[in-house]
Design an enzyme around this catalytic site. Structure first.
Site, PDB file in Angstrom:
ATOM      1  N   GLU A   1      17.753 -28.391 -22.550  1.00  0.00           N
ATOM      2  CA  GLU A   1      17.020 -29.272 -23.427  1.00  0.00           C
ATOM      3  C   GLU A   1      17.836 -30.285 -24.016  1.00  0.00           C
ATOM      4  O   GLU A   1      17.845 -30.411 -25.322  1.00  0.00           O
ATOM      5  CB  GLU A   1      16.216 -28.628 -24.628  1.00  0.00           C
ATOM      6  CG  GLU A   1      16.949 -27.612 -25.387  1.00  0.00           C
ATOM      7  CD  GLU A   1      16.120 -26.892 -26.419  1.00  0.00           C
ATOM      8  OE1 GLU A   1      15.525 -27.374 -27.237  1.00  0.00           O
ATOM      9  OE2 GLU A   1      16.068 -25.481 -26.208  1.00  0.00           O
TER      10      GLU A   1
ATOM     11  N   ARG B   1      13.431 -35.733 -25.656  1.00  0.00           N
ATOM     12  CA  ARG B   1      13.966 -34.450 -25.328  1.00  0.00           C
ATOM     13  C   ARG B   1      13.408 -34.229 -23.938  1.00  0.00           C
ATOM     14  O   ARG B   1      12.052 -34.305 -24.028  1.00  0.00           O
ATOM     15  CB  ARG B   1      13.919 -33.575 -26.410  1.00  0.00           C
ATOM     16  CG  ARG B   1      14.283 -32.145 -26.008  1.00  0.00           C
ATOM     17  CD  ARG B   1      14.621 -31.226 -27.215  1.00  0.00           C
ATOM     18  NE  ARG B   1      13.359 -30.648 -27.781  1.00  0.00           N
ATOM     19  CZ  ARG B   1      13.139 -31.155 -29.341  1.00  0.00           C
ATOM     20  NH1 ARG B   1      13.747 -31.972 -29.734  1.00  0.00           N
ATOM     21  NH2 ARG B   1      12.105 -30.700 -29.529  1.00  0.00           N
TER      22      ARG B   1
ATOM     23  N   TYR C   1      18.127 -38.926 -30.138  1.00  0.00           N
ATOM     24  CA  TYR C   1      17.200 -39.221 -31.025  1.00  0.00           C
ATOM     25  C   TYR C   1      17.697 -40.546 -32.149  1.00  0.00           C
ATOM     26  O   TYR C   1      18.910 -40.193 -32.429  1.00  0.00           O
ATOM     27  CB  TYR C   1      17.169 -37.958 -32.108  1.00  0.00           C
ATOM     28  CG  TYR C   1      16.768 -36.759 -31.255  1.00  0.00           C
ATOM     29  CD1 TYR C   1      15.663 -36.422 -30.931  1.00  0.00           C
ATOM     30  CD2 TYR C   1      17.885 -35.951 -30.912  1.00  0.00           C
ATOM     31  CE1 TYR C   1      15.313 -35.296 -30.129  1.00  0.00           C
ATOM     32  CE2 TYR C   1      17.583 -34.811 -30.159  1.00  0.00           C
ATOM     33  CZ  TYR C   1      16.427 -34.682 -29.691  1.00  0.00           C
ATOM     34  OH  TYR C   1      16.061 -33.294 -28.931  1.00  0.00           O
TER      35      TYR C   1
HETATM   36  N1  GLY Z   1      10.960 -25.174 -29.479  1.00  0.00           N
HETATM   37  C1  GLY Z   1      12.189 -24.801 -30.054  1.00  0.00           C
HETATM   38  C2  GLY Z   1      13.406 -25.157 -29.407  1.00  0.00           C
HETATM   39  O1  GLY Z   1      13.192 -26.033 -28.125  1.00  0.00           O
HETATM   40  O2  GLY Z   1      14.401 -24.674 -29.407  1.00  0.00           O
HETATM   41 MN    MN Z   2      11.531 -26.444 -27.286  1.00  0.00          MN
HETATM   42 MN    MN Z   3      14.321 -24.641 -26.905  1.00  0.00          MN
END
Ligand code: GLY
Ligand code: MN
Ligand code: MN
Length: 431
Positions: free
Chosen positions: A377, A398, A381
């Site tokens: 991920e 993201r 930002y």
């Molecule tokens: N949804 C929380 C994370 O992506 O860490």
């Molecule tokens: Mn997340």
């Molecule tokens: Mn996550």
């Protein structure tokens, strides 16, 4: 595709896990795990009950006020459950209980007792044992039960190294459930793209997502959904979700279902009006490039750290190319100049908890193994206040997917939801 059913792990799997734990306990010891308790929302109303993940992992039992005791002596190995007794009046008001009588067969344990009699049985069951596996201050109500029983152990050991390591490597049955969690979560993000338009409130999209989870057999979200329009995307854990979405802005959605107790965790970022502006496109493409490279690198034998080092290099080079950072790429990496725009890690373990358990090693340098499930991920930002060219301010992006580590590399469990700009614009153009 028919996803509308309730999935469960086979009961034998819980019993097999307890056997695995017992095998790792030292002789003449006991292990004690407590369930979650109900949490008050207001006066006499509670939040929806969610079982403690460790307790669930070893019992598959979904009631509050329960405890699991594993006892290992030279002669025997036993699993004992303490739980709420049957109570016709309370069950009429508040819901059914499994009860002591039915528990041994239903949960495949050796013995069951009322939780009200814990102080009576616990001292007898643990007589002559030398160690207790217990985590103090994890469930305070459990600490109180132990204290009230008057039992003291010379050695208290932490069960987390045993249980967290087991949870980190997913079994074939768990992988099936996590694939489903990823698939359902992906369907909900597709729905969100289709339903988004200017002037709808963030919480309305949250509702659409939850409805899509429900429709496919996932009753709950795995964590509070983030529906962040415009600059709200720069607040990493924004969950107010109470603002209207604006034409010309992006919306960042981080939402995942909980399917049969297992979490999905997807983030997508897309334009409210269905069409990326030039500046939005530039930032988005940079994050996407970093994410795709990370997915190539996140395979057994490598580490999250290795992939993140590469992600940082790609982002810093890209930010310099866009005039958002100035200077030498290596020097900027050294100074961590990117931290103002990328202030979280690349990914985390995923399982019963969205931020699942297990050791990471320093800076997430632990070697990835087959059967682990992780998120990937990367994000950028750029807040309204950032000292950067104006067109980039207020853009937060993201892109998050879930990866299963496999013998041949990895499998993206969340691939069904688009992330290429053209795919997203096409999907949104059809709404
Ligand atoms: N949804 C929380 C994370 O992506 O860490
Ligand atoms: Mn997340
Ligand atoms: Mn996550």
């Amino acid at each position: 595709m028919d996803l509308a059913y309730r999935a469960e792990l086979p009961r034998e799997e819980f019993a097999a896990r307890r056997q695995q734990v017992l095998a790792q306990m030292q002789p003449n010891s006991a292990l004690l795990l407590f369930s979650e308790i109900e949490k008050r929302r207001n006066h006499d109303c509670h939040f929806s009950f969610r079982q403690d993940s460790y307790f669930w992992y070893l019992t598959g039992f979904n009631e509050p006020d329960a405890a699991l005791l594993l006892v290992k002596t030279e002669q025997t190995e036993k699993a004992i459950v303490f739980l709420r007794p049957r109570d016709p009046l309370l069950e009429t008001w508040n819901g059914r209980r499994l009860g002591v009588e039915r528990a041994p067969q239903a949960l495949e344990v050796n013995e069951a007792y009322s939780i009200d009699d814990f102080a009576l049985h616990f001292p007898k069951m643990t007589q002559n044992l030398t160690a207790l596996y217990h985590v103090p201050e994890y469930h305070l109500w459990g600490d109180k039960l132990i204290a009230d029983s008057g039992v003291n152990f010379s050695q208290v050991l932490d069960w987390r190294p045993i249980l967290s390591e087991m949870r980190l490597i997913k079994s074939p049955n768990e992988i099936r459930l996590m694939q489903q969690a990823g698939q359902i979560t992906a369907l909900a993000h597709i729905k969100a793209m289709q339903e988004t338009r200017a002037n709808r409130f963030e919480y309305e999209i949250e509702g659409d997502i939850l409805h899509e989870f429900n429709r496919h057999g996932a009753r709950f979200a795995a964590y509070n959904s983030i529906i962040a329009g415009g600059d709200n995307a720069c607040i990493l854990h924004y969950t107010e979700n109470d603002q209207p979405l604006k034409d010309g802005e992006l919306v960042l959605i981080d939402a995942g279902c909980e399917f049969a107790m297992y979490a999905g965790d997807i983030t997508r970022t897309f334009p409210v009006n269905g069409k990326f502006s030039q500046a939005q496109r530039e930032i988005y493409e940079l994050v996407l490039k970093a994410q795709k490279r990370a997915i190539e690198l996140l395979v057994p034998g490598n580490s999250i750290k290795q992939a993140n080092d590469e992600v940082i290099r790609i982002k810093v080079q890209g930010l310099v190319d866009l005039g958002i950072l100035q200077g030498d790429v290596e020097a900027l990496i050294e100074q961590k100049a990117y931290r103002q725009f990328y202030m979280h890690g690349l990914g985390h373990w995923l399982g019963l908890d969205v931020h699942d358990v297990g050791e990471y090693g320093e800076e997430r340098s632990r070697t990835l193994e087959v059967g682990m499930v992780i998120t990937v991920e990367p994000g950028l930002y750029i807040s309204q206040e950032a000292n950067v060219p104006e067109q980039y301010r207020g853009i937060g992006v993201r892109i998050e997917d879930n990866l299963l580590m496999t013998e041949y590399g990895n499998k993206i469990l969340t691939a069904a939801v688009p992330k290429e700009i053209e795919e997203i614009e096409n999907l949104m153009g059809k709404k």
